[in-house]
Design a protein around this motif. Structure first.
Motif, PDB file in Angstrom:
ATOM      1  N   ILE A  31       0.849  -1.182   0.000  1.00  0.00           N
ATOM      2  CA  ILE A  31       0.000   0.000   0.000  1.00  0.00           C
ATOM      3  C   ILE A  31       0.889   1.238   0.000  1.00  0.00           C
ATOM      4  O   ILE A  31       1.791   1.386   0.827  1.00  0.00           O
ATOM      5  N   LEU A  32       0.635   2.100  -0.991  1.00  0.00           N
ATOM      6  CA  LEU A  32       1.471   3.274  -1.213  1.00  0.00           C
ATOM      7  C   LEU A  32       0.708   4.550  -0.890  1.00  0.00           C
ATOM      8  O   LEU A  32      -0.449   4.516  -0.471  1.00  0.00           O
ATOM      9  N   THR A  33       1.351   5.665  -1.102  1.00  0.00           N
ATOM     10  CA  THR A  33       0.816   6.988  -0.807  1.00  0.00           C
ATOM     11  C   THR A  33      -0.625   7.160  -1.285  1.00  0.00           C
ATOM     12  O   THR A  33      -0.999   6.661  -2.347  1.00  0.00           O
ATOM     13  N   GLY A  34      -1.415   7.873  -0.503  1.00  0.00           N
ATOM     14  CA  GLY A  34      -2.786   8.117  -0.913  1.00  0.00           C
ATOM     15  C   GLY A  34      -3.636   8.706   0.187  1.00  0.00           C
ATOM     16  O   GLY A  34      -3.371   8.502   1.373  1.00  0.00           O
ATOM     17  N   MET A  35      -4.678   9.407  -0.217  1.00  0.00           N
ATOM     18  CA  MET A  35      -5.617  10.029   0.708  1.00  0.00           C
ATOM     19  C   MET A  35      -6.689   9.020   1.118  1.00  0.00           C
ATOM     20  O   MET A  35      -7.125   8.201   0.317  1.00  0.00           O
ATOM     21  N   GLY A  36      -7.107   9.074   2.375  1.00  0.00           N
ATOM     22  CA  GLY A  36      -8.207   8.240   2.832  1.00  0.00           C
ATOM     23  C   GLY A  36      -7.761   6.923   3.441  1.00  0.00           C
ATOM     24  O   GLY A  36      -6.629   6.774   3.899  1.00  0.00           O
ATOM     25  N   ARG A  37      -8.676   5.941   3.429  1.00  0.00           N
ATOM     26  CA  ARG A  37      -8.406   4.656   4.087  1.00  0.00           C
ATOM     27  C   ARG A  37      -8.589   3.450   3.160  1.00  0.00           C
ATOM     28  O   ARG A  37      -8.479   2.316   3.591  1.00  0.00           O
ATOM     29  N   ASP A  38      -8.886   3.691   1.892  1.00  0.00           N
ATOM     30  CA  ASP A  38      -9.100   2.566   0.976  1.00  0.00           C
ATOM     31  C   ASP A  38      -7.862   1.675   0.929  1.00  0.00           C
ATOM     32  O   ASP A  38      -6.747   2.164   0.737  1.00  0.00           O
ATOM     33  N   GLY A  39      -8.059   0.390   1.116  1.00  0.00           N
ATOM     34  CA  GLY A  39      -6.959  -0.575   1.072  1.00  0.00           C
ATOM     35  C   GLY A  39      -6.453  -1.007   2.426  1.00  0.00           C
ATOM     36  O   GLY A  39      -5.832  -2.066   2.538  1.00  0.00           O
ATOM     37  N   ALA A  40      -6.710  -0.227   3.472  1.00  0.00           N
ATOM     38  CA  ALA A  40      -6.180  -0.576   4.797  1.00  0.00           C
ATOM     39  C   ALA A  40      -6.786  -1.878   5.304  1.00  0.00           C
ATOM     40  O   ALA A  40      -6.072  -2.805   5.725  1.00  0.00           O
ATOM     41  N   ALA A  85      -0.206 -13.414   3.650  1.00  0.00           N
ATOM     42  CA  ALA A  85       0.586 -12.634   2.686  1.00  0.00           C
ATOM     43  C   ALA A  85       1.648 -11.815   3.407  1.00  0.00           C
ATOM     44  O   ALA A  85       1.516 -11.472   4.582  1.00  0.00           O
ATOM     45  N   TYR A  86       2.713 -11.507   2.686  1.00  0.00           N
ATOM     46  CA  TYR A  86       3.732 -10.569   3.154  1.00  0.00           C
ATOM     47  C   TYR A  86       3.272  -9.178   2.739  1.00  0.00           C
ATOM     48  O   TYR A  86       2.966  -8.939   1.558  1.00  0.00           O
ATOM     49  N   THR A  87       3.170  -8.243   3.686  1.00  0.00           N
ATOM     50  CA  THR A  87       2.571  -6.943   3.396  1.00  0.00           C
ATOM     51  C   THR A  87       3.513  -5.799   3.744  1.00  0.00           C
ATOM     52  O   THR A  87       4.219  -5.828   4.750  1.00  0.00           O
ATOM     53  N   LEU A  88       3.478  -4.770   2.895  1.00  0.00           N
ATOM     54  CA  LEU A  88       4.343  -3.597   3.033  1.00  0.00           C
ATOM     55  C   LEU A  88       3.512  -2.323   2.966  1.00  0.00           C
ATOM     56  O   LEU A  88       2.559  -2.235   2.185  1.00  0.00           O
ATOM     57  N   ALA A  89       3.899  -1.332   3.768  1.00  0.00           N
ATOM     58  CA  ALA A  89       3.295  -0.005   3.687  1.00  0.00           C
ATOM     59  C   ALA A  89       4.398   1.027   3.508  1.00  0.00           C
ATOM     60  O   ALA A  89       5.473   0.919   4.115  1.00  0.00           O
ATOM     61  N   GLN A  90       4.141   2.016   2.671  1.00  0.00           N
ATOM     62  CA  GLN A  90       5.108   3.099   2.473  1.00  0.00           C
ATOM     63  C   GLN A  90       5.166   3.973   3.727  1.00  0.00           C
ATOM     64  O   GLN A  90       4.148   4.268   4.345  1.00  0.00           O
TER      65      GLN A  90
END
Length: 368
Positions: free
Chosen positions: A296-305, A316-321
């Protein structure tokens, strides 16, 4: 009381300047402090009023918007929201504007301008708020041609020369799933162009309206060693290929026998978005489970969290910017707060983290 966001609107159309002023001034937390019919007038106004956000048309007299944007981001960086026409040429120019440092864009309708723009009121206001909070850098990340030598690409290329990486990346059950919004077009480019050509299949949901994702995919395809295309419904997902959700459509993952297959539809928006990152991440949790890597990369809001959390819970292996490298630290922050990310990484390290995980996965299989 918190100060209102000061907006300068630059457009050669008096109608557009008037409508943007009406839309922005209808919001309690922002106001148009000035308008300009061309960039030369805008240049003087910027010095005088020091706006927080600039809305900028692309095609204008005396100096076009791209030329002005390039000068502005080099000499006096500030948040810029492009106002773009929905044409093939317009979409290509908009991609260039985002590359030059514009935070985001809105489309200028060609017919029924007043009604269509007023329908965009909430969207325009949200984008201005995001722009006002965005991190703007004077030195932009330069576009890297395939095979060029930069630190990020060089590191991945060195890893890619090892036999272990090649055997790991050709394992077809692995997938890379990426979601982004504001600032995401350049973040996605940075990730994809640093991945080797034998990467697993990649699915991408980037918040973008219809008419722009084709140009986005073509631009990435010209820069990356993997093949990048706009997704179509029902195609088999292949290694070395990235599939971008078409604007206005959800993209999700499904299976047909042993193969991963794309599913593209126009079901209702989720989190006000279509494509929605949650829709893509939820499907990856269901059909790929521990074989997926979620980013999950840069972005406004909460979509994807919430979807990233489902992916992590499915193995899954998960990464956040990380915050420092995000243009807008909204979606990654929400994911981190949910404990949805195994790791939080700067943008510059995300590709290498993906590759190292794939290498360890391949090494584990080789020991079996």
């Amino acid at each position: 009381m918190k100060n209102k966001i000061k907006v300068l609107c630059v457009d050669d159309s008096a109608l557009i300047r008037s409508l943007m002023t009406e839309i922005i001034n209808s919001q309690p937390d922002m106001e148009v402090v000035a308008t300009a019919p061309d960039p030369l007038v805008a240049r003087d106004l910027i010095k005088k009023i020091n706006p927080d956000v600039l809305t900028l048309d692309i095609e204008m007299p005396r100096m076009d918007g791209l030329e002005f944007l390039e000068k502005l981001m080099r000499l006096r960086p500030m948040p810029v929201l492009m106002v773009s026409t929905l044409t093939e040429r317009g979409s290509e120019i908009t991609m260039r504007a985002l590359e030059l440092g514009a935070v985001d864009f809105v489309t200028k309708p060609r017919l029924g301008i007043r009604e269509a723009l007023l329908d965009y009121t909430d969207l325009i206001a949200d984008k201005i708020r995001a722009a006002a909070s965005a991190k703007i850098q004077r030195l932009l990340v330069k576009t890297v041609a395939p095979g060029s030598s930069t630190d990020g690409v060089k590191n991945v290329s060195a890893i890619a020369q090892t036999p272990l990486l090649g055997s790991a990346l050709m394992i077809t059950e692995k997938l890379i799933i990426i979601g982004a919004s504001t600032g995401g077009t350049e973040a996605i480019r940075h990730v994809l162009e640093s991945l080797p050509p034998d990467s697993p299949g990649i699915l991408i949901a980037q918040h973008m309206p219809p008419g722009f994702t084709k140009s986005f995919a073509q631009r990435l395809d010209s820069l990356c060693r993997i093949k990048v295309k706009e997704a179509v419904h029902g195609e088999r997902i292949l290694p070395g290929h990235a599939y971008i959700a078409p604007g206005g459509y959800h993209l999700s993952l499904t299976r047909s026998g042993a193969n991963y297959v794309t599913h593209v539809d126009q079901e209702e928006p989720v989190n006000r978005h279509r494509p929605s990152v949650d829709v893509l991440f939820d499907s990856a949790a269901k059909y790929a489970g521990k074989n997926a890597i979620g980013v999950i990369l840069t972005g406004m809001g909460r979509d994807g969290a919430a979807g990233l959390l489902k992916m992590r819970q499915a193995g899954a292996y998960t990464l956040a910017q990380d915050e420092a490298s995000c243009v807008v630290f909204g979606m990654p922050r929400e994911a981190i707060m949910l404990n949805a990310a195994n790791e939080v990484k700067p943008l510059a390290e995300i590709s290498s983290s993906i590759v190292m995980h794939l290498m360890s996965f391949g090494a584990g299989r080789n020991r079996v």
